[in-house]
Design a protein around this motif. Structure first.
Motif, mmCIF file in Angstrom:
data_model
loop_
_atom_site.group_PDB
_atom_site.id
_atom_site.type_symbol
_atom_site.label_atom_id
_atom_site.label_comp_id
_atom_site.label_asym_id
_atom_site.label_seq_id
_atom_site.Cartn_x
_atom_site.Cartn_y
_atom_site.Cartn_z
ATOM 1 N N ALA A 91 0.694 -1.106 0.001
ATOM 2 C CA ALA A 91 0.182 0.015 0.088
ATOM 3 C C ALA A 91 0.735 1.295 -0.055
ATOM 4 C CB ALA A 91 -1.050 -0.161 1.403
ATOM 5 N N ILE B 25 -8.863 -13.605 6.935
ATOM 6 C CA ILE B 25 -7.488 -13.370 6.630
ATOM 7 C C ILE B 25 -6.713 -14.314 7.031
ATOM 8 C CG2 ILE B 25 -5.352 -11.633 7.013
ATOM 9 C CD1 ILE B 25 -7.660 -9.510 7.366
ATOM 10 N N GLY C 192 -5.351 -3.816 6.199
ATOM 11 C CA GLY C 192 -6.153 -3.419 5.266
ATOM 12 C C GLY C 192 -7.481 -3.944 5.291
ATOM 13 N N SER D 158 -17.887 -2.366 7.717
ATOM 14 C CA SER D 158 -18.939 -2.462 6.739
ATOM 15 C C SER D 158 -19.898 -3.329 7.206
ATOM 16 C CB SER D 158 -18.306 -2.901 5.376
ATOM 17 O OG SER D 158 -17.874 -4.057 5.363
ATOM 18 N N LEU E 261 -21.613 -1.032 0.891
ATOM 19 C CA LEU E 261 -20.182 -0.261 0.691
ATOM 20 C C LEU E 261 -20.133 1.198 0.412
ATOM 21 C CD1 LEU E 261 -18.594 -3.153 -1.577
ATOM 22 C CD2 LEU E 261 -17.908 -2.585 0.864
ATOM 23 N N ALA F 278 -13.569 3.352 4.905
ATOM 24 C CA ALA F 278 -12.204 4.269 4.833
ATOM 25 C C ALA F 278 -12.650 5.670 4.254
ATOM 26 C CB ALA F 278 -11.070 3.834 3.960
ATOM 27 N N PRO G 36 -4.274 2.273 -9.519
ATOM 28 C CA PRO G 36 -3.113 1.136 -9.245
ATOM 29 C C PRO G 36 -3.093 0.884 -7.948
ATOM 30 C CG PRO G 36 -2.319 3.429 -9.918
ATOM 31 C CD PRO G 36 -3.843 3.567 -10.113
ATOM 32 N N TYR H 44 -5.879 0.218 -6.318
ATOM 33 C CA TYR H 44 -7.274 -0.572 -5.830
ATOM 34 C C TYR H 44 -7.265 -1.425 -4.866
ATOM 35 C CZ TYR H 44 -12.175 -2.315 -6.751
ATOM 36 O OH TYR H 44 -13.285 -2.801 -6.527
HETATM 37 C C1 HEM Z 1 -6.443 -0.948 -0.592
HETATM 38 C C2 HEM Z 1 -10.659 -0.145 1.451
HETATM 39 C C3 HEM Z 1 -10.954 -4.984 2.503
HETATM 40 C C4 HEM Z 1 -6.325 -5.415 1.816
HETATM 41 C C5 HEM Z 1 -7.349 -0.511 -0.145
HETATM 42 C C6 HEM Z 1 -7.954 1.031 -0.693
HETATM 43 C C7 HEM Z 1 -8.966 1.069 0.118
HETATM 44 C C8 HEM Z 1 -9.398 -0.067 0.600
HETATM 45 C C9 HEM Z 1 -9.773 2.146 -0.462
HETATM 46 C C10 HEM Z 1 -7.078 1.916 -1.622
HETATM 47 C C11 HEM Z 1 -6.085 2.492 -0.549
HETATM 48 C C12 HEM Z 1 -5.198 3.547 -1.365
HETATM 49 O O1 HEM Z 1 -5.571 4.032 -2.477
HETATM 50 O O2 HEM Z 1 -4.052 4.006 -0.944
HETATM 51 C C13 HEM Z 1 -11.272 -1.416 1.775
HETATM 52 C C14 HEM Z 1 -12.358 -1.831 2.297
HETATM 53 C C15 HEM Z 1 -12.507 -2.797 2.485
HETATM 54 C C16 HEM Z 1 -11.152 -3.736 2.205
HETATM 55 C C17 HEM Z 1 -13.685 -0.482 2.364
HETATM 56 C C18 HEM Z 1 -13.599 -3.721 3.173
HETATM 57 C C19 HEM Z 1 -14.901 -3.304 3.102
HETATM 58 C C20 HEM Z 1 -9.861 -5.582 2.508
HETATM 59 C C21 HEM Z 1 -9.347 -6.816 2.543
HETATM 60 C C22 HEM Z 1 -8.136 -6.943 2.389
HETATM 61 C C23 HEM Z 1 -7.626 -5.716 1.862
HETATM 62 C C24 HEM Z 1 -10.441 -7.878 3.135
HETATM 63 C C25 HEM Z 1 -7.191 -8.013 2.555
HETATM 64 C C26 HEM Z 1 -7.510 -9.262 2.645
HETATM 65 C C27 HEM Z 1 -5.984 -4.190 1.150
HETATM 66 C C28 HEM Z 1 -4.476 -3.959 0.851
HETATM 67 C C29 HEM Z 1 -4.440 -2.746 -0.132
HETATM 68 C C30 HEM Z 1 -5.845 -2.232 -0.037
HETATM 69 C C31 HEM Z 1 -3.462 -4.836 0.815
HETATM 70 C C32 HEM Z 1 -3.393 -1.976 -0.765
HETATM 71 C C33 HEM Z 1 -3.358 -2.339 -2.251
HETATM 72 C C34 HEM Z 1 -2.374 -1.621 -3.124
HETATM 73 O O3 HEM Z 1 -1.745 -0.534 -2.473
HETATM 74 O O4 HEM Z 1 -2.078 -1.979 -4.027
HETATM 75 N N1 HEM Z 1 -8.284 -0.934 0.527
HETATM 76 N N2 HEM Z 1 -10.546 -2.794 1.711
HETATM 77 N N3 HEM Z 1 -8.632 -4.833 1.960
HETATM 78 N N4 HEM Z 1 -6.791 -3.032 0.616
HETATM 79 FE FE1 HEM Z 1 -8.562 -2.932 0.995
#
Ligand code: HEM
Length: 404
Positions: free
Chosen positions: A92, A154, A243, A251, A284, A290, A350, A352
């Motif tokens: 991230a 997870i 994350g 949610s 959502l 977030a 990128p 997402y």
């Molecule tokens: C990235 C929201 C669930 C792992 C993000 C980002 C958002 C987000 C807005 C973009 C961050 C950015 O642009 O800086 C959410 C919401 C979730 C959720 C609202 C649930 C309702 C999850 C789950 C996981 C996860 C279940 C892991 C199993 C990650 C990771 C990134 C990320 C590792 C970084 C991706 C990157 O930088 O390429 N999330 N997330 N998230 N999320 Fe989620």
């Protein structure tokens, strides 16, 4: 009772209380109308930052990873205090070109087969949990049920042995208590270190004896022509907890609250008049767990007609974008059949969310289980909001779920 907004600049977006004292939707509507991109002055000796609120500008900012870097950190609080120590190592908070390579490794590890298996387990676990609470009278959905789902998801994804999960859940709880007085803040830092050390140990084990699980796949991958270090593997495993735990939890809690407060929509879902797929997307959008993400400008650029300078902090407010009336008609109506619903809750471009499939699977498991086992969603006390300028949600939601 929230207070009306006279002057948007008088509201301190670094203060978690701001989001509880004022109606955030009214505030963001005023911002989009008056100054969709504005400079928020620094408070308490900290730097100022740009506030981006309209859907199109937020989406464009997420897309422009070249001019808007993630490497110093992506959460306002962290950026105001300095820089993220995981920058360049954790997905991230890494920029291209390394980000793309690291992301491909993570995506390869999350194969469709792995994701489908995890989603099946989520559905089974949630169904069991929901059925069990229909027999106990009133309970706190936030602490007694919602807490159980994301961390296990997870852990399933990473094939964490059952016997280690209790420690991991405990450390994670301690790691989250960042708003506590000094003594406990130390606990939260050492709990985070425990988690990273735990994952380093596991990464070493799986490197020595690889299986076909996610950690083994990451541990066996190459980044820039060399194996990932144990620290890089551990930080990226931890990043799935960072994350995926709280955001999914929030949610789920907000989903129950929204259906409990909109009985006609709950009945429509129960009767199969609303598709679960569209309901998930509306949950959502409605919850937007977030509230913001942030970047640092790598060069001068214009956003929404404002001149941003290299080095400036830029914040993109998902809460505002998801309620932009130019994209979502009647945004403060909870409409589970809303379509199209191109919310920005998982970000855009990128970075997402790589957990979007699992975040949706968790909500699907919950809504399916509620429909299958629960007759009414009864609120038995006022829900308690969490205090944060990053996450939106509730720390307590006392309900009763009489069996169907
Ligand atoms: C990235 C929201 C669930 C792992 C993000 C980002 C958002 C987000 C807005 C973009 C961050 C950015 O642009 O800086 C959410 C919401 C979730 C959720 C609202 C649930 C309702 C999850 C789950 C996981 C996860 C279940 C892991 C199993 C990650 C990771 C990134 C990320 C590792 C970084 C991706 C990157 O930088 O390429 N999330 N997330 N998230 N999320 Fe989620």
């Amino acid at each position: 009772m929230t207070q009306p907004i006279a002057d948007i600049r008088a509201l301190d977006l670094t203060d978690p209380m701001t989001f509880v004292r004022h109606d955030p939707y009214e505030f963001w509507r005023t911002v989009r109308e008056r100054e969709p991109v504005y400079w928020h002055e620094g408070t308490a000796g900290q730097p100022g930052f740009w506030v981006v609120s309209g859907y199109a500008d937020v989406q464009a900012a997420y897309n422009d990873a070249e001019a808007l870097s993630s490497q110093r950190g992506t959460v306002l609080d962290v950026l105001l205090r300095g820089a993220d120590s995981a920058g360049g190592k954790m997905l991230a908070v890494t920029d291209r070109p390394r980000h793309r390579e690291l992301r491909n490794i993570m995506l390869r590890a999350f194969s469709p087969r792995v994701l489908r298996e995890v989603a099946t387990k989520v559905a089974e676990r949630t169904s069991h949990l929901v059925r069990s609470v229909t027999e106990i009278g009133s309970f706190d959905f936030a602490t007694e049920l919602a807490e159980q789902i994301p961390m296990h998801t997870i852990c399933d994804l990473l094939s964490i042995p059952e016997e280690d999960r209790k420690d991991l859940l405990e450390w994670n709880k301690l790691a989250l208590s960042t708003e506590e007085p000094d003594g406990e803040q130390l606990d939260s830092v050492s709990a985070r270190n425990e988690i990273v050390l735990y994952f380093m140990g596991l990464a070493q084990e799986r490197r020595d004896e690889p299986g076909d699980d996610v950690i083994s796949l990451i541990a066996g991958s190459e980044l820039e022509g060399r194996p990932l270090t144990l620290e890089e593997i551990a930080l990226n495993c931890y990043s799935l907890i960072l994350g995926g735990d709280e955001s999914s939890r929030m949610s789920a809690i907000t989903a129950v609250l929204a259906f409990a407060q909109n009985e006609d929509k709950w009945r429509a879902l129960q009767a199969g008049e609303v598709r679960v797929e569209t309901a998930i997307e509306e949950v959502l959008r409605w919850s937007t767990p977030a509230m913001h993400f942030a970047r640092t400008a790598t060069r001068d650029l214009a956003i929404g007609g404002q001149q941003v300078r290299a080095g400036d902090i830029v914040t993109m407010w998902n809460t505002s974008a998801n309620n932009d009336e130019s994209v979502f008609p009647a945004p403060r109506v909870f409409d589970p059949s809303r379509h199209p619903n191109k919310h920005i809750s998982f970000g855009h471009g990128p970075h997402y969310c790589v957990g979007a499939y699992l975040g949706r699977a968790e909500l699907r498991g919950l809504l399916d289980a509620l429909v299958a086992h629960v007759q009414d969603l009864e609120l038995v006390a006022e829900p308690a909001r969490i205090y944060s300028n990053f996450l939106f949600g509730y720390s307590s939601l006392r309900v009763r779920f009489p069996a169907r």
